[in-house]
Scaffold this motif. Structure first.
Motif, PDB file in Angstrom:
ATOM      1  N   GLY A  95      -1.157 -15.579  -1.919  1.00 29.05           N
ATOM      2  CA  GLY A  95      -2.878 -14.654  -1.580  1.00 29.05           C
ATOM      3  C   GLY A  95      -1.901 -13.787  -1.052  1.00 29.05           C
ATOM      4  N   GLY A  96      -3.030 -12.066  -1.318  1.00 27.72           N
ATOM      5  CA  GLY A  96      -2.903 -11.650  -1.013  1.00 27.72           C
ATOM      6  C   GLY A  96      -2.301 -10.567  -0.789  1.00 27.72           C
ATOM      7  N   VAL A  97      -0.463 -11.004  -1.906  1.00 25.36           N
ATOM      8  CA  VAL A  97       0.054 -10.369  -1.893  1.00 25.36           C
ATOM      9  C   VAL A  97       0.314  -8.277  -2.349  1.00 25.36           C
ATOM     10  CG1 VAL A  97       1.939 -11.761  -1.504  1.00 25.36           C
ATOM     11  CG2 VAL A  97       0.890 -11.355  -3.672  1.00 25.36           C
ATOM     12  N   GLY A  98      -1.035  -8.745  -2.961  1.00 27.97           N
ATOM     13  CA  GLY A  98      -1.758  -7.205  -4.067  1.00 27.97           C
ATOM     14  C   GLY A  98      -1.703  -7.854  -5.798  1.00 27.97           C
ATOM     15  N   LYS A  99      -2.390  -8.842  -5.670  1.00 26.85           N
ATOM     16  CA  LYS A  99      -2.104  -9.611  -7.448  1.00 26.85           C
ATOM     17  C   LYS A  99      -2.871  -8.866  -8.259  1.00 26.85           C
ATOM     18  CE  LYS A  99      -2.995 -13.637  -6.325  1.00 26.85           C
ATOM     19  NZ  LYS A  99      -2.751 -13.875  -5.240  1.00 26.85           N
ATOM     20  N   THR A 100      -4.327  -8.247  -6.904  1.00 26.24           N
ATOM     21  CA  THR A 100      -5.166  -7.315  -7.636  1.00 26.24           C
ATOM     22  C   THR A 100      -4.976  -6.476  -8.430  1.00 26.24           C
ATOM     23  OG1 THR A 100      -6.917  -8.622  -6.655  1.00 26.24           O
ATOM     24  CG2 THR A 100      -7.654  -7.332  -7.990  1.00 26.24           C
ATOM     25  N   SER A 101      -4.657  -5.300  -7.700  1.00 25.29           N
ATOM     26  CA  SER A 101      -3.807  -4.325  -7.126  1.00 25.29           C
ATOM     27  C   SER A 101      -2.812  -3.670  -8.338  1.00 25.29           C
ATOM     28  CB  SER A 101      -3.430  -3.941  -5.992  1.00 25.29           C
ATOM     29  OG  SER A 101      -4.072  -3.857  -4.970  1.00 25.29           O
ATOM     30  N   ASP A 123      -9.619 -15.485 -10.341  1.00 18.24           N
ATOM     31  CA  ASP A 123      -9.642 -16.091  -9.341  1.00 18.24           C
ATOM     32  C   ASP A 123     -11.166 -16.127  -8.736  1.00 18.24           C
ATOM     33  OD1 ASP A 123      -9.252 -16.482  -6.542  1.00 18.24           O
ATOM     34  OD2 ASP A 123      -8.235 -14.611  -5.656  1.00 18.24           O
ATOM     35  N   ASN A 347       6.451  -6.025  -3.307  1.00 22.21           N
ATOM     36  CA  ASN A 347       5.160  -5.346  -3.133  1.00 22.21           C
ATOM     37  C   ASN A 347       4.831  -4.921  -1.614  1.00 22.21           C
ATOM     38  OD1 ASN A 347       2.424  -2.863  -3.256  1.00 22.21           O
ATOM     39  ND2 ASN A 347       1.342  -4.479  -3.317  1.00 22.21           N
ATOM     40  N   GLN A 348       4.493  -3.610  -1.272  1.00 21.86           N
ATOM     41  CA  GLN A 348       4.100  -2.966   0.264  1.00 21.86           C
ATOM     42  C   GLN A 348       5.877  -3.120   0.878  1.00 21.86           C
ATOM     43  OE1 GLN A 348       1.451  -5.769   1.795  1.00 21.86           O
ATOM     44  NE2 GLN A 348       0.094  -5.908  -0.214  1.00 21.86           N
ATOM     45  N   PRO A 389       6.053   0.324  -3.022  1.00 20.46           N
ATOM     46  CA  PRO A 389       6.172   1.049  -1.788  1.00 20.46           C
ATOM     47  C   PRO A 389       5.029   0.622  -0.992  1.00 20.46           C
ATOM     48  CG  PRO A 389       5.353   2.778  -3.283  1.00 20.46           C
ATOM     49  CD  PRO A 389       5.864   1.632  -4.595  1.00 20.46           C
ATOM     50  N   LEU A 390       5.020   0.770   0.639  1.00 19.24           N
ATOM     51  CA  LEU A 390       3.552   0.223   1.266  1.00 19.24           C
ATOM     52  C   LEU A 390       2.660   1.493   1.097  1.00 19.24           C
ATOM     53  CD1 LEU A 390       1.809  -1.766   2.607  1.00 19.24           C
ATOM     54  CD2 LEU A 390       3.060  -0.550   5.024  1.00 19.24           C
ATOM     55  N   VAL A 391       1.734   1.929   0.156  1.00 15.09           N
ATOM     56  CA  VAL A 391       1.115   2.654   0.750  1.00 15.09           C
ATOM     57  C   VAL A 391       0.331   2.813   1.626  1.00 15.09           C
ATOM     58  CG1 VAL A 391       0.993   3.470  -1.504  1.00 15.09           C
ATOM     59  CG2 VAL A 391      -0.841   2.659  -0.702  1.00 15.09           C
ATOM     60  N   GLU A 394      -5.695   1.978   1.479  1.00 20.86           N
ATOM     61  CA  GLU A 394      -6.094   0.447   0.665  1.00 20.86           C
ATOM     62  C   GLU A 394      -5.828   1.443  -0.929  1.00 20.86           C
ATOM     63  OE1 GLU A 394      -8.593  -2.918   1.128  1.00 20.86           O
ATOM     64  OE2 GLU A 394      -9.542  -1.326   1.339  1.00 20.86           O
ATOM     65  N   ILE A 395      -6.121   0.806  -1.346  1.00 12.23           N
ATOM     66  CA  ILE A 395      -5.559   1.504  -3.112  1.00 12.23           C
ATOM     67  C   ILE A 395      -7.061   0.620  -4.104  1.00 12.23           C
ATOM     68  CG2 ILE A 395      -4.805   1.496  -5.442  1.00 12.23           C
ATOM     69  CD1 ILE A 395      -2.481   0.331  -3.121  1.00 12.23           C
TER      70      ILE A 395
HETATM   71  N1  ATP Z   1       1.557  -0.944  -1.728  1.00 11.36           N
HETATM   72  C1  ATP Z   1       0.374  -1.425  -1.295  1.00 11.36           C
HETATM   73  N2  ATP Z   1       0.325  -0.440  -0.129  1.00 11.36           N
HETATM   74  C2  ATP Z   1      -0.583  -0.870   0.220  1.00 11.36           C
HETATM   75  N3  ATP Z   1      -1.603  -1.686   0.442  1.00 11.36           N
HETATM   76  C3  ATP Z   1      -2.072  -1.974  -0.683  1.00 11.36           C
HETATM   77  C4  ATP Z   1      -0.069  -2.270  -1.712  1.00 11.36           C
HETATM   78  N4  ATP Z   1      -1.099  -3.679  -2.803  1.00 11.36           N
HETATM   79  C5  ATP Z   1      -1.458  -3.785  -2.210  1.00 11.36           C
HETATM   80  N5  ATP Z   1      -2.237  -3.560  -0.207  1.00 11.36           N
HETATM   81  C6  ATP Z   1      -3.273  -3.897  -0.255  1.00 11.36           C
HETATM   82  O1  ATP Z   1      -3.935  -5.078   0.328  1.00 11.36           O
HETATM   83  C7  ATP Z   1      -4.543  -6.137  -0.157  1.00 11.36           C
HETATM   84  C8  ATP Z   1      -4.865  -7.108  -0.805  1.00 11.36           C
HETATM   85  O2  ATP Z   1      -4.941  -6.978  -2.175  1.00 11.36           O
HETATM   86  P1  ATP Z   1      -5.145  -7.223  -3.125  1.00 11.36           P
HETATM   87  O3  ATP Z   1      -6.251  -7.449  -3.642  1.00 11.36           O
HETATM   88  O4  ATP Z   1      -4.123  -6.791  -4.496  1.00 11.36           O
HETATM   89  O5  ATP Z   1      -3.911  -9.129  -2.792  1.00 11.36           O
HETATM   90  P2  ATP Z   1      -4.875 -10.224  -4.392  1.00 11.36           P
HETATM   91  O6  ATP Z   1      -2.744 -10.949  -3.757  1.00 11.36           O
HETATM   92  O7  ATP Z   1      -5.196  -9.996  -5.456  1.00 11.36           O
HETATM   93  O8  ATP Z   1      -5.242 -11.058  -2.866  1.00 11.36           O
HETATM   94  P3  ATP Z   1      -6.092 -12.400  -3.015  1.00 11.36           P
HETATM   95  O9  ATP Z   1      -5.011 -13.523  -2.505  1.00 11.36           O
HETATM   96  O10 ATP Z   1      -6.866 -12.455  -1.684  1.00 11.36           O
HETATM   97  O11 ATP Z   1      -6.765 -11.827  -4.529  1.00 11.36           O
HETATM   98  C9  ATP Z   1      -5.309  -4.250   0.027  1.00 11.36           C
HETATM   99  O12 ATP Z   1      -6.365  -4.502   0.195  1.00 11.36           O
HETATM  100  C10 ATP Z   1      -5.208  -3.804  -0.995  1.00 11.36           C
HETATM  101  O13 ATP Z   1      -5.020  -2.307  -0.642  1.00 11.36           O
END
Ligand code: ATP
Length: 410
Positions: A95-101, A123, A347-348, A389-391, A394-395
């Motif tokens: 959870g929260g690692v950036g899957k959706t992004s 999800d 990611n990040q 990279p961590l930007v 929010e993307i």
């Molecule tokens: N490379 C990155 N740099 C900066 N912020 C990021 C990066 N990747 C993701 N984020 C931020 O981290 C947060 C979580 O990202 P995201 O929703 O893509 O994760 P997720 O794994 O899909 O979360 P969940 O498990 O809750 O569905 C978001 O606010 C997103 O903008």
């Protein structure tokens, strides 16, 4: 100065020369300047740069990023994008690692490279709408504005589906259940479950029901005309545990249906007294045929998940010990299920910097240690390691996803 359509186009492609200098100096990828129209307004009000020079600068930006980023493998996007036969990409992880992004940025990249693309969220806590900054809710195909080729999104809402299911079963004393299940591609199950009190069952749903509903949609992809156009389908999956249940469910259902069919065969050879319980010969045959069809569908889904030519599961993680441990377990489970995995997105990651503060220096050490662990995990070390990279903001929105996609998927 007002934002003109010219600015709207250019801010997708360009970056300010100031930012380039700053990126070269600090290594940080700051995208507010790229995507914040107000800052862009200021940049462009002084001098409007030509489209070709913006493209050049954009290219320079990515060269600078590559120059300062740690040594890494590329995602081999050429391989992902080649061919017009349909391919499925499932992005999953903790959870929260950036899957959706990552999933949304991949979908945008496919669409910009000529593939009519569908991005699906399985999800229950959807964030596709947030990621694209567009309303994609409703459980149906919704067009995403922005990319060059058609991009559609589908947020499957298992919670809502389950509620609707419960409502129809209560209101219609069960007769609406079949229609609903037909709509979900599970009509045959309704026949089998017709005698059960489904409303009660759904008050305490068995584990895996949400995944079953998501899977029934996958089955529809394989059969419905309206999905034929898509040559790339990207899944933004639920966190790890749900995903594993989702993957093992077709096997489970296949086995259960197999048992029911065997039972039916035994019953059909039994006495006429039993016939009264199960109805006339044709009805029984019909139900068996339907069950057999459902079983075939489940086999198709199982094959789809395991087909190295059409499907790939991409693991997304972040550089922490906990996330990498979980990714290793996920890879092991996927291997057990024979699901193809080739790429690992970390990611990040803190971008390199010549002048770290104490906090950043510590964080960087920590991240490096976690990334180094990957090499020692047999489950992960063979994967293509893609570092993202961590930007610093929010993307959100298509231009931002395009930017992220151009860094990750190359
Ligand atoms: N490379 C990155 N740099 C900066 N912020 C990021 C990066 N990747 C993701 N984020 C931020 O981290 C947060 C979580 O990202 P995201 O929703 O893509 O994760 P997720 O794994 O899909 O979360 P969940 O498990 O809750 O569905 C978001 O606010 C997103 O903008």
């Amino acid at each position: 100065m007002a934002i003109t359509p010219y600015h709207a186009t250019t801010f997708k492609l360009s970056c300010s020369p100031n930012r380039l200098t700053s990126i070269a100096r600090t290594g940080f990828v700051s995208y507010p300047t790229l995507f914040n129209p107000y800052k862009l307004d200021a940049i462009f009000s002084s001098s409007l740069i030509s489209l070709s020079s913006q493209r050049k600068q954009s290219r320079k930006l990515f060269n600078v990023i590559s120059a300062v980023a740690p040594a890494e493998t590329t995602a081999e996007f050429d391989e992902m994008v080649s061919g017009t036969q349909r391919k499925y990409y499932m992005l999953g992880g903790k959870g929260g690692v950036g899957k959706t992004s990552c999933a949304a940025s991949l979908a945008v990249k496919f669409a910009n490279n000529g593939h009519p693309t569908l991005v699906v969220s399985t999800d229950p806590a959807h964030s596709l709408s947030d990621s694209f900054a567009q309303d994609l809710t409703g459980g149906t195909l919704v067009p995403v504005e922005g990319p060059l080729s058609p991009l559609f999104a589908l947020e499957i809402n298992p919670e809502k589906a389950r509620e609707e299911f419960r409502d129809v079963s209560k209101k219609n004393g069960g007769t609406g259940v079949k229609d609903f299940m037909d709509g979900m591609g599970l009509g045959m199950l309704a026949d089998q479950l017709g005698e059960l009190k489904l409303g009660e069952l759904l008050d305490t749903p068995p584990p895996g029901l949400d995944e079953a509903i998501a899977i029934s949609k996958v089955i529809q992809f394989l059969e419905l005309q309206e999905y034929n156009m898509f040559t790339r389908i990207v899944f933004d999956t639920a966190p790890t545990g749900h995903t594993l249940r989702l993957l093992s469910l077709p096997d489970f259902l296949d086995a259960s249906i197999g048992k029911i069919l065997k039972l039916r065969q035994k019953i059909s050879s039994a006495t006429s007294a039993i016939k009264n319980v199960f109805g006339q010969e044709e009805t029984r045959q019909d139900a068996s045929d339907k069950l057999e069809k459902l079983r075939e569908r489940m086999i198709k889904v199982r094959e789809l998940f395991r087909d190295t030519n059409s499907t790939e599961f991409v693991i997304v993680t972040i550089p922490t010990v906990m996330a990498i441990n979980e990714s290793s377990r996920l890879r092991a489970s996927l291997t057990k299920e024979n699901v193809p995995v080739k790429r690992l997105i970390v990611n990040q990651i803190l971008p390199p910097s010549a002048s770290d503060c104490k906090f950043c220096a510590m964080k960087r050490k920590d991240q490096t240690r976690a990334i180094d662990m990957i090499r020692n995990y047999p489950e992960l070390s063979s994967l293509l390691l893609v570092q993202a990279p961590l930007v610093d903001v929010e993307i959100r929105g298509v231009p931002a996803l395009q930017f992220l996609g151009d860094i990750i998927w190359k």
